[in-house]
Each structure stands twice: as structure tokens, then as C-alpha cells.
Design an enzyme around this catalytic site. Structure first.
Site, PDB file in Angstrom:
ATOM      1  CB  CYS A   1     -33.747 -40.857  -1.811  1.00  0.00           C
ATOM      2  SG  CYS A   1     -33.429 -42.541  -1.295  1.00  0.00           S
TER       3      CYS A   1
ATOM      4  CG  HIS B   1     -29.220 -42.226  11.983  1.00  0.00           C
ATOM      5  ND1 HIS B   1     -28.423 -43.263  11.567  1.00  0.00           N
ATOM      6  CD2 HIS B   1     -30.252 -42.163  11.137  1.00  0.00           C
ATOM      7  CE1 HIS B   1     -28.987 -43.820  10.512  1.00  0.00           C
ATOM      8  NE2 HIS B   1     -30.106 -43.178  10.235  1.00  0.00           N
TER       9      HIS B   1
ATOM     10  CD  GLU C   1     -30.341 -48.449   0.773  1.00  0.00           C
ATOM     11  OE1 GLU C   1     -29.945 -47.457   1.402  1.00  0.00           O
ATOM     12  OE2 GLU C   1     -31.054 -49.346   1.273  1.00  0.00           O
TER      13      GLU C   1
ATOM     14  CG  ASP D   1     -26.556 -47.946   2.951  1.00  0.00           C
ATOM     15  OD1 ASP D   1     -25.524 -48.108   3.635  1.00  0.00           O
ATOM     16  OD2 ASP D   1     -27.676 -47.761   3.448  1.00  0.00           O
TER      17      ASP D   1
HETATM   18  C1  PEP Z   1     -28.907 -44.228   1.510  1.00  0.00           C
HETATM   19  O1  PEP Z   1     -28.349 -45.254   1.870  1.00  0.00           O
HETATM   20  O2  PEP Z   1     -28.485 -43.496   0.604  1.00  0.00           O
HETATM   21  C2  PEP Z   1     -30.171 -43.808   2.149  1.00  0.00           C
HETATM   22  C3  PEP Z   1     -30.872 -42.825   1.653  1.00  0.00           C
HETATM   23  O3  PEP Z   1     -30.541 -44.438   3.280  1.00  0.00           O
HETATM   24  P1  PEP Z   1     -29.861 -44.192   4.704  1.00  0.00           P
HETATM   25  O4  PEP Z   1     -28.947 -43.019   4.580  1.00  0.00           O
HETATM   26  O5  PEP Z   1     -30.965 -43.965   5.666  1.00  0.00           O
HETATM   27  O6  PEP Z   1     -29.152 -45.487   4.923  1.00  0.00           O
HETATM   28 MG    MG Z   2     -29.359 -46.668   3.147  1.00  0.00          MG
END
Ligand code: PEP
Ligand code: MG
Length: 753
Positions: free
Chosen positions: A681, A368, A610, A634
Site C-alpha cells: 500500500c 502530507h 514498515e 516507510d
Molecule cells: C507507507 O509508509 O508506505 C505508508 C503507506 O504509510 P504512510 O505513507 O502514511 O506513512
Molecule cells: Mg508509513
């Protein structure tokens, strides 16, 4: 002995050291005197100094071993007990050296009769200059006070090497003193962009020339003042404005305050100062102990505590340097933050406007801190081995977030080249800015919708800046991760309302809390799991503890009163989980209705794809889910069984490879057949070549970080989507890998990548 068993003896030792340092004579003479002094003070039969030049540890001075071995005995890197100490950068204290598996016998030293061995690394600023050793005939383990005393001497020795005090020593030019040469270190690009600036260390070091105290009484006062300052800072953070978004969480702060009041920690610091070290050096020595223990401790609770202690050590060092006990340092305008690793809250504490770049020795691209850096538009490079040992505060640094490179102390020509690249980037950004209002339509007329990934209120402002058509993924857990405590219903509602306001007519897709895995809330101690990525996370927590999720849905429904509300759930694995989550939305809508609230004008409930199992359940989602969004970060981690946060494996597998592309193709076809709108996304969607592949696979909605919108739009404007589909077919069959072939075909075809 012992020398430092009592404070008086330690002071005498340090005074003698200082005398040796300050009296004249050549460097060799001073080293020779030093080993004699140490051997006699520590009642050791042998004291030797090995300095590291290039890939060898060379015996530079000895008392007790044969004098003609000096400069002749050279151990290869990692060889012998000396090599082991240098390699681990930790003390080695053994009673029976000749029988240790790493013992390397050197006849020229005449060391046969010595059984006990105590070696400590000569380190400064994470850089190992060599090893200091004492040996005794009798077989015994040295006491803690002896280890401490030898470490103190090694610290002073390291300081002397680093300050160039031994400059006249033959061959010492190769013993890297203060790094001054330009260096280019390879890492991985975490956040795009270029930054030219000066290094600011997140984990500071005692300033050079400040190891031995001039005036121990004054040093103790400095230490007291620094401790008082960090206690005040912590108290203020704890009792200050609870609505403050940035800052570490309350639990962490409480732990900190507790540790800061821990007498044994303070006693250790005071002990160092009373023994004659400067306050900074005393803290640094204690920090070294914490880090060494951290590296060898497996127990996760202990590790956490050691990590907190180290953090606290850093705070005291910063306070001593006069830069504030809390993380808020006054930074130069062009600060480049250098750290081992960084949490998102720590990054936000520094503030976006005050950092121009970040370089981390460790870290993960989908962690993050990296996501926050991208959101804030700060170039960042991570996984740079050896970074901390090569950079000093104030060094000129270039962070190349395009290539994943860090340049230290670059030559003027290199800086000039980067300045040119920076200018080119600015020109390119100006071009993207011009494209801002141009709709993303391919050359053959395919309309693609480009959306933004966001997570902070300030991200939403970027919608206009980059010309995105909405927010395709709003990561609601960011608010939870950067808050000091669990955000209340009102502050959740306020944030969602702000985001909807900023978006105006453009759609916003809120993703419900995605916690667990790599996203941990310090104030919500989850049970420790062997395998958190496969554990209790995201919707699994949401369904088992529906209170939190229902609260969040209530906030979303309230914020979207009279407007369109789009909600999606993370890491749904089987269809019944989606049904259960959707039922919670219905319950909350019923609650809002019953309480006379204005409802959203439309509610659309979707799901993230995911988990591979869900990717194979899309036909079953027909009539249940209003939309789908593929989280490639994911999905690929689970598809390839490779931890997204572990650099050793996360780069091993490519989304632009036949198996992943087949999966993505299949998902799109199934979604079309079920009549469910689908978007992508994950971070993948924001890279031009990957976005080309997704377009070729038939995806028409892509959500990405702000920095991806311009480049992806430019690519799309120059693309023929039908031709791209042909290229992709060919690339998937190419022997050398789909990525390379696709890039070749696209370049030949004149696509702006
Ligand atoms: C992903 O897993 O691609 C996603 C967009 O969610 P995050 O990166 O927040 O896990
Ligand atoms: Mg994710």
C-alpha cells in the site's frame, strides 16, 4: 548619525530618496546622486551600489571609492564581502573588514583605509539585485537603526530596479529586473497531472510602486484596518464552528492570536509606516527580518515562533492587498498556488475546487501536502530551487506534474504544446474511465485486486470514479491533522461510518493513527526528538498512551456495527507490539459487548510491514495477524536509511533495485508460507513499472492513490505475469540497474506502461 534613529530623520531620508527617484536625469545620474545622499545622511565615508549582472556584482555607483572603479570593479558571484551579502541575502555588519576571511582586496577601488563595513542586499520578491554598502574609516559596528535605514534604502532601490526605472542604464538589461522571460524550472513531480494557469502567491509581496507612502497618515490607517481584520479573522476561526474540518488547529490559532496581540511586533510595523514606508513595505521589511532570523536560528522553539510570525506577516500582507486576512483568498479560476512549503491544512483551506495546480520551492514528495494534493487530484511540483525569486503574482504558469517541471511565462507555442498534452491526457483519462469496470486480469489470467489509498471522506467517493475494489489503506490521521482540535469520539465514528457507507460492500482497511515522524499535530505538542522518524511515533505512541488508540478502536467498532471491520497498525517493529495492539482491539470488543452495542460482523486485524525487523518476523505472525500490508514509503526509508522527506536522499535509492526487490520477494514468500494474505500500500504500488515488478514478485493486492488505478490496470491487462517474472530475474542481474532493464524488456514485450 542616525538617520532613522528617530522617525523624523527616516522620513527625511525617504523624502530625499523619492526626490532622487522622481527628478529627471539618467539612471546613472540618479544612482550617483543616491550614493552621495546616503553617504552624507549616514555620515559614511563610502557608499557604493553593486548590481548583479549575470554571475558578477558590478560597482555601479560610489561615493568615496575611486570614481574610475565604477563599472570596472566586478566581483564574481560569492566573491568578497559583497558576494557574501548577496549569497546570504542578509546584512553584514563588521568593524574590521580587511581581516574578514571573505574580504577581497581590489586595488583599483582605493578602499585600503576603510575598516567598518555594512552591506545589505538589494532584494525584492526573493530576488537579489545587488548589494548596497557603506564603509567608514573608524572601526565600529553600525547600530540597529543604521542597518534598518540602509535596508529601507535598499528596498527602495530594489523597487526601482524591479520597476524598470533604471531601464536606460547601460548593461542594466542584464540586471534582471521584473522577470519577463519564459523560464523552465526543474523540480520533482509530487502529484500527477498538468495545469495551465496564473500564479497566486501564498506569501504575497508589496505591490510595485508602493514602497514609499504617499500619505503616511493614510498608510497607518490601512495598517490598522489590516491588523484589525486579521484579529477578527483569527477570533472568528477560534470561536467559530468547532466541527469545521478544514482550518488550522486551535493551538496554532491561539498562538497566532497571541502573536497578533504582541505589541513589539505591532510597534515595528508602525515604526516602518511612520518612517514613511507604505504599510505593505513595512510588513515586508519585518517579514524579511523574521525570515533572516529563521534561517540562522537553530533553536527549534524559536524557529517555530519565527515561522508563526512570518505566517502572520503574510496574513497582514494579504489583508492589505484586500484579499482577506485568513488563508481564504478569492482566487482566479485557474489559480496556481506558489509557496515555499505548504501544510495539509493550509492546502485544504484554499479548497480543492479553487486550485488548478501547486508549485513549491521546497516540500517533500511523501509529505502530507503532497498526499492531500494527490487525493484531491491537483497537479503539484515541489523542490523547485529559485521558484519564489522568479515568479510574480499573475504570471502565466504551467505545472507539469508528469515530468516535475514548472514553466513560467511560457511562450505561446509552449502553452499550445501543453494544451495539446492536456487534451491527450483527457483522452487517456477517458480510456481509463472506459476500463473502470473491466476486471484487472493479466493476459495469462492472473487476477490482481486494485485498491485505493484514502484519508479524507471525499476520497471514498473516488471508489466509483476509478473503479477500485475497496480501500486498502485509510489513513485515519488525516482527520486529526486537518482538524482544529482532537476529533471527538463522535466525529471519528461519523467519518468512519461515512467511509464504510461510501464503500458499500467493498472492504475498507483502516490504519490506526500514524502520528509522529513527519506527521505532527500542532495541538498535541510532542517532545522534540533528535530523530523523529526513528522516534516515538505510530504504534509506539499508541501503546504507550493507549487511551487515544482505544478511543479510536471504539469509534471504528461502533461505526462498523453489523459490518466487516478491518483494522491495521502502523510501524509495528516486533511481534509483541502487534500482540499488545491486538489485545486492545479485544478489550474494546469486550467493552462494546458489555455495553450492548452491535458488534461488527467480522473483525480482521492486520499489520503494516514498515520496519525491516518486522519484515524478518513474518513467520512469527502466523496465527496472529489476519493480514499484512507493506508500507513501502516507510519500509524503504528504513531499509535504505534515507529520510523519505529529505529530497537530498530520498531519491538516491530505488525500490526497483536488486536489494529492495530481494527484500520484497522474501516478504511475499514468507507471507505465503505463513498463509497470511498480503498487499502493498505504499505509493510504489501506483506506478505502472513498479506495479509490474510487484506483480512479477507474486503480489496480487495493490493499494494506491486514485490516479494510479487506471494506468496500473491498463498495464496489467497487457501483461503476461509469468513473462514478467522472467524479465524481473534478468533485470535484477543487469549491470545498468534493474529499473532501466525492466523498462526496456517490458517495452519490447509490448506492455502498456
Ligand atoms: C507507507 O509508509 O508506505 C505508508 C503507506 O504509510 P504512510 O505513507 O502514511 O506513512
Ligand atoms: Mg508509513
Amino acid at each position: 548619525m542616525s538617520a532613522s534613529g528617530n522617525i523624523g530623520a527616516s522620513r527625511i531620508l525617504l523624502r530625499k530618496l523619492r526626490e532622487i527617484m522622481e527628478t529627471g536625469g539618467s539612471a546613472q545620474e540618479r544612482l550617483d546622486r543616491l550614493v552621495v545622499m546616503v553617504a552624507s545622511t549616514m555620515v559614511a565615508d563610502v557608499c557604493s551600489i553593486y548590481l548583479t549582472r549575470g554571475a558578477v556584482h558590478e560597482l555601479f555607483a560610489t561615493q568615496g571609492l575611486r570614481a574610475d572603479a565604477v563599472h570596472r570593479t566586478r566581483l564574481k558571484s560569492g566573491e568578497g564581502l559583497v558576494g557574501l551579502v548577496a549569497e546570504t541575502a542578509q546584512p553584514l555588519n563588521i568593524a574590521d573588514a580587511p581581516h574578514h576571511e571573505r574580504f577581497a582586496y581590489r586595488p583599483e577601488t582605493g578602499e585600503d583605509p576603510y575598516n567598518s563595513f555594512l552591506g545589505v542586499p538589494i532584494v525584492r520578491s526573493e530576488r537579489t539585485f545587488g548589494v548596497l554598502v557603506v564603509q567608514n574609516r573608524v572601526s565600529r559596528v553600525y547600530g540597529d537603526d543604521e542597518v534598518e535605514a540602509l535596508q529601507t534604502i535598499a528596498m527602495v532601490l530594489a523597487e526601482m530596479v524591479a520597476s524598470g526605472a533604471f531601464g536606460d542604464l547601460s548593461g542594466l538589461a542584464e540586471v534582471e529586473a521584473r522577470a519577463s522571460r519564459p523560464e523552465a524550472l526543474l523540480g520533482r513531480a509530487f502529484s500527477d497531472g498538468l495545469a495551465i494557469g496564473v500564479a497566486v502567491l501564498h506569501e504575497p509581496h508589496a505591490p510595485l510602486g508602493r514602497v514609499i507612502a504617499d500619505d503616511p497618515v493614510k498608510e497607518e490607517q490601512r495598517l490598522e484596518a489590516a491588523l484589525a481584520q486579521i484579529r477578527d479573522d483569527l477570533a472568528e476561526l477560534l470561536h467559530g464552528d468547532p466541527g469545521r474540518i478544514s482550518g488550522v488547529s486551535r493551538d496554532v490559532l491561539e498562538t497566532f492570536s497571541m502573536l497578533a496581540a504582541d505589541l513589539s511586533w505591532e510597534t515595528k510595523l508602525r515604526h516602518g509606516v511612520r518612517a514613511g514606508l507604505s504599510a505593505d513595505a513595512a510588513v515586508e521589511r519585518v517579514r524579511g527580518e523574521h525570515r533572516a532570523k529563521f534561517n540562522t536560528t537553530r533553536d527549534p522553539y524559536l524557529r517555530e515562533r519565527l515561522h508563526d510570525l512570518e505566517d502572520l506577516d503574510n496574513r497582514v500582507l494579504r489583508a492589505l492587498a484586500g484579499v482577506g486576512g485568513a488563508n481564504a483568498q478569492p482566487l482566479p479560476d485557474n489559480a496556481i498556488l506558489i509557496a515555499r512549503d505548504l501544510g495539509p491544512a493550509e492546502l485544504l483551506d484554499y479548497g480543492a475546487e479553487r486550485l488548478c495546480g501547486i508549485a513549491l520551492e521546497e516540500g517533500g514528495a511523501t509529505g502530507h501536502a503532497a498526499i492531500v494534493a494527490r487525493a484531491l487530484g491537483i497537479p503539484m511540483v515541489g523542490v523547485v530551487p529559485g521558484l519564489l525569486s522568479r515568479v510574480e503574482a499573475g504570471d502565466a504558469v504551467v505545472v507539469d506534474g508528469e515530468r516535475g517541471e514548472v514553466r513560467l511565462r511560457p511562450a505561446p507555442e509552449v502553452t499550445a504544446a501543453y494544451q495539446q498534452r492536456l487534451a491527450l491526457r483527457d483522452a487517456r483519462n477517458a480510456e481509463f474511465a472506459r476500463l473502470k469496470d473491466v476486471p484487472p486480469v493479466t493476459a495469462d489470467g492472473e487476477r490482481v485486486t486494485l485498491l485505493l489509498n484514502a484519508g479524507l471522506a471525499l476520497d471514498a467517493q473516488q471508489l466509483d470514479e476509478v473503479g477500485a475494489e475497496g480501500i486498502g489503506l485509510f489513513r485515519t490521521e488525516f482527520q486529526f491533522m486537518v482538524s482544529e482540535q482532537l476529533p471527538r469520539l463522535e466525529s471519528q465514528t461519523m467519518l468512519y461510518r461515512d467511509v464504510l457507507d461510501a464503500a458499500g460492500n467493498r472492504p475498507v482497511t483502516f490504519r490506526t493513527l500514524d502520528l509522529g515522524g513527519d506527521k505532527v499535530l500542532p495541538y498535541m505538542r510532542a517532545e522534540r526528538e533528535e530523530n523523529p522518524a526513528l522516534g516515538w511515533r505510530a504504534i509506539r505512541i499508541g501503546l504507550d498512551r493507549p487511551g487515544l488508540l482505544r478511543y479510536q478502536l471504539r469509534a471504528l467498532i461502533h461505526a462498523a456495527a453489523g459490518r466487516r471491520l478491518r483494522v491495521m497498525f502502523p510501524l509495528v517493529t516486533i511481534v509483541s507490539e502487534f500482540d499488545a495492539a491486538r489485545a486492545l482491539v479485544d478489550q474494546e470488543l469486550a467493552w462494546a459487548r458489555k455495553n450492548g452495542r452491535t458488534l461488527p460482523s467480522v473483525v480482521e486485524v492486520g499489520v503494516m510491514v514498515e520496519a525491516p525487523a518486522l519484515a524478518w518476523s513474518i513467520p512469527d505472525l502466523k496465527g496472529r495477524a489476519d493480514f499484512l500490508s507493506i508500507g513501502t514509503n516507510d519500509l524503504m526509508q528504513y531499509f535504505f536509511a534515507a529520510d523519505r522527506g529529505n529530497p537530498r536522499v530520498s531519491e538516491r535509492y530505488d525500490v526497483l533495485s536488486a536489494p529492495a526487490l530481494r527484500l520484497l520477494k522474501r516478504i511475499r514468500e514468507d507471507a505465503d508460507a505463513a498463509g497470511i494474505p498480503i498487499s502493498v500500500c505504499g505509493e510504489t504500488a501506483g506506478r505502472p513499472l513498479e506495479a509490474l515488478a510487484l506483480t512479477a514478485l507474486g503480489y496480487r493486492r495493490l493499494s494506491m492513490p486514485a490516479s494510479g488505478i487506471g494506468p496500473v490496470k491498463r498495464m496489467l491487462l497487457s501483461l503476461d505475469a509469468r513473462q514478467a517474472a522472467d524479465w524481473l530475474e534478468k533485470a535484477m542481474r543487469a549491470r545498468g540497474g534493474a529499473r532501466q532493464r525492466l523498462a526496456e524488456l517490458a517495452t519490447e514485450g509490448g506492455v502498456a506502461l
